[in-house]
Design a protein around this motif. Structure first.
Motif, PDB file in Angstrom:
ATOM      1  N   VAL A  23       0.860  -1.182   0.000  1.00  0.00           N
ATOM      2  CA  VAL A  23       0.000   0.000   0.000  1.00  0.00           C
ATOM      3  C   VAL A  23       0.893   1.227   0.000  1.00  0.00           C
ATOM      4  O   VAL A  23       1.831   1.320   0.790  1.00  0.00           O
ATOM      5  N   GLY A  42      -2.777   4.737   1.620  1.00  0.00           N
ATOM      6  CA  GLY A  42      -2.970   4.546   3.055  1.00  0.00           C
ATOM      7  C   GLY A  42      -3.769   5.672   3.676  1.00  0.00           C
ATOM      8  O   GLY A  42      -4.687   5.425   4.481  1.00  0.00           O
ATOM      9  N   SER A  79      -7.322   5.420   2.595  1.00  0.00           N
ATOM     10  CA  SER A  79      -7.955   4.294   3.282  1.00  0.00           C
ATOM     11  C   SER A  79      -8.366   4.668   4.705  1.00  0.00           C
ATOM     12  O   SER A  79      -9.455   4.304   5.167  1.00  0.00           O
ATOM     13  N   TYR A 120      -3.439  -2.545   7.390  1.00  0.00           N
ATOM     14  CA  TYR A 120      -2.547  -2.337   6.246  1.00  0.00           C
ATOM     15  C   TYR A 120      -2.205  -0.865   6.063  1.00  0.00           C
ATOM     16  O   TYR A 120      -1.057  -0.509   5.761  1.00  0.00           O
ATOM     17  N   ALA A 121      -3.196   0.035   6.244  1.00  0.00           N
ATOM     18  CA  ALA A 121      -2.957   1.457   6.020  1.00  0.00           C
ATOM     19  C   ALA A 121      -1.954   2.023   7.016  1.00  0.00           C
ATOM     20  O   ALA A 121      -1.080   2.820   6.654  1.00  0.00           O
ATOM     21  N   GLN A 122      -2.050   1.589   8.288  1.00  0.00           N
ATOM     22  CA  GLN A 122      -1.180   2.164   9.299  1.00  0.00           C
ATOM     23  C   GLN A 122       0.255   1.624   9.239  1.00  0.00           C
ATOM     24  O   GLN A 122       1.116   2.065   9.985  1.00  0.00           O
TER      25      GLN A 122
END
Length: 292
Positions: free
Chosen positions: A4, A9, A12, A224-226
């Motif tokens: 990502v 991110g 998201s 996943y974003a963090q």
């Protein structure tokens, strides 16, 4: 290799925050056709089933029980409060957990308080007063008080999670804490189980949205974003949650905060931004649980 990009991110996490904002209206509308206890029982059971793929971790047993009890108390008071107060009030009052977290850490773990935290707490208190008293003392209801208990409970959740998160498998902890949550909810709902047959399909779809989208999907997307979004930026994005909630409440169910209400809400947002500098974004409540 990053799966990502930072830009994706950020987008998201904004989407996650929008989803959290919708849940206040979804829950409030659902409560017109289903009791609080039954809504929570069905939601927590679905969430537990959705997370059943996670491995059992014996080390997580006690932490999951404590977190489950705290989370159940938070959801129960917030959902019951939403049946009485407005979705906008509930969203901003819940946001006070960010300010209460360092105060709870001071009492519970004897951690020092900075001047920044004290300033944030003072600004938040002023904002809360303006927002809840905008129509006079008579307008303050039990729902506002219940959601204030929610904010305190979430703060306790954050502090305890910070102490145990690195000691056990995260996915196991997320799954296992839903078990006591579901069990307590069904015990509470037992006298009203017969009403499940009369709950309209639209309400079940709303609960499905809360469990699948606002809990399971958000947990994956946020995780996943963090990995690529800095904690301080994620924290600032999450501050927008009550703003989105108030916006959806205005558009979908016609709630209005009024001038004093928005002034108070703005002060709470300022206080949250101040306090977020002391709170890692990965320890905010709701990451694996949903928000309301």
């Amino acid at each position: 290799m990053r799966l990502v990009s930072p830009a994706v991110g950020v987008i998201s996490l904004v989407l996650v925050t929008v989803i959290w904002g919708t849940t206040f209206v979804v829950v409030k509308e659902a409560l017109d056709t289903i009791p609080v206890a039954l809504l929570l029982a069905v939601r927590f059971t679905l969430a537990a089933l959705l997370l059943a793929w996670a491995k059992w971790d014996r080390r997580a047993l006690v932490p999951a029980l404590v977190l489950g009890l705290l989370s159940f108390a938070g959801f129960a008071t917030q959902t019951a409060g939403l049946a009485i107060t407005s979705a906008s009030n509930a969203a901003f009052i819940t946001g006070l957990s960010v300010i209460l977290t360092p105060l709870v850490a001071r009492v519970w773990l004897k951690r020092a308080l900075s001047a920044r935290v004290l300033l944030a707490a003072s600004v938040a208190l002023a904002g809360l007063g303006l927002m809840t008293l905008r129509n006079g003392f008579a307008a303050v209801n039990a729902g506002d008080i219940l959601v204030l208990v929610t904010a305190l409970t979430y703060a306790m959740y954050i502090v305890y999670l910070g102490e145990v998160a690195g000691k056990v498998r995260g996915t196991s902890l997320a799954m296992m804490q839903h078990l006591p949550m579901a069990a307590l909810a069904w015990l509470w709902a037992a006298p009203e189980v017969g009403k499940l047959a009369s709950v309209p399909i639209g309400t079940y779809l709303a609960i499905l949205y809360l469990a699948v989208v606002a809990t399971a999907l958000v947990a994956v997307v946020q995780t996943y974003a963090q990995r690529v979004v800095p904690a301080h930026l994620a924290a600032l994005i999450f501050v927008l949650e009550p703003v989105f909630a108030a916006g959806f409440a205005m558009l979908l169910i016609g709630e209005r905060l009024g001038t004093l209400g928005w002034l108070g809400a703005s002060l709470i947002l300022v206080a949250m931004v101040l306090a977020e500098g002391r709170l890692p974004a990965t320890q905010r409540p709701g990451g694996d649980l949903g928000r309301s």
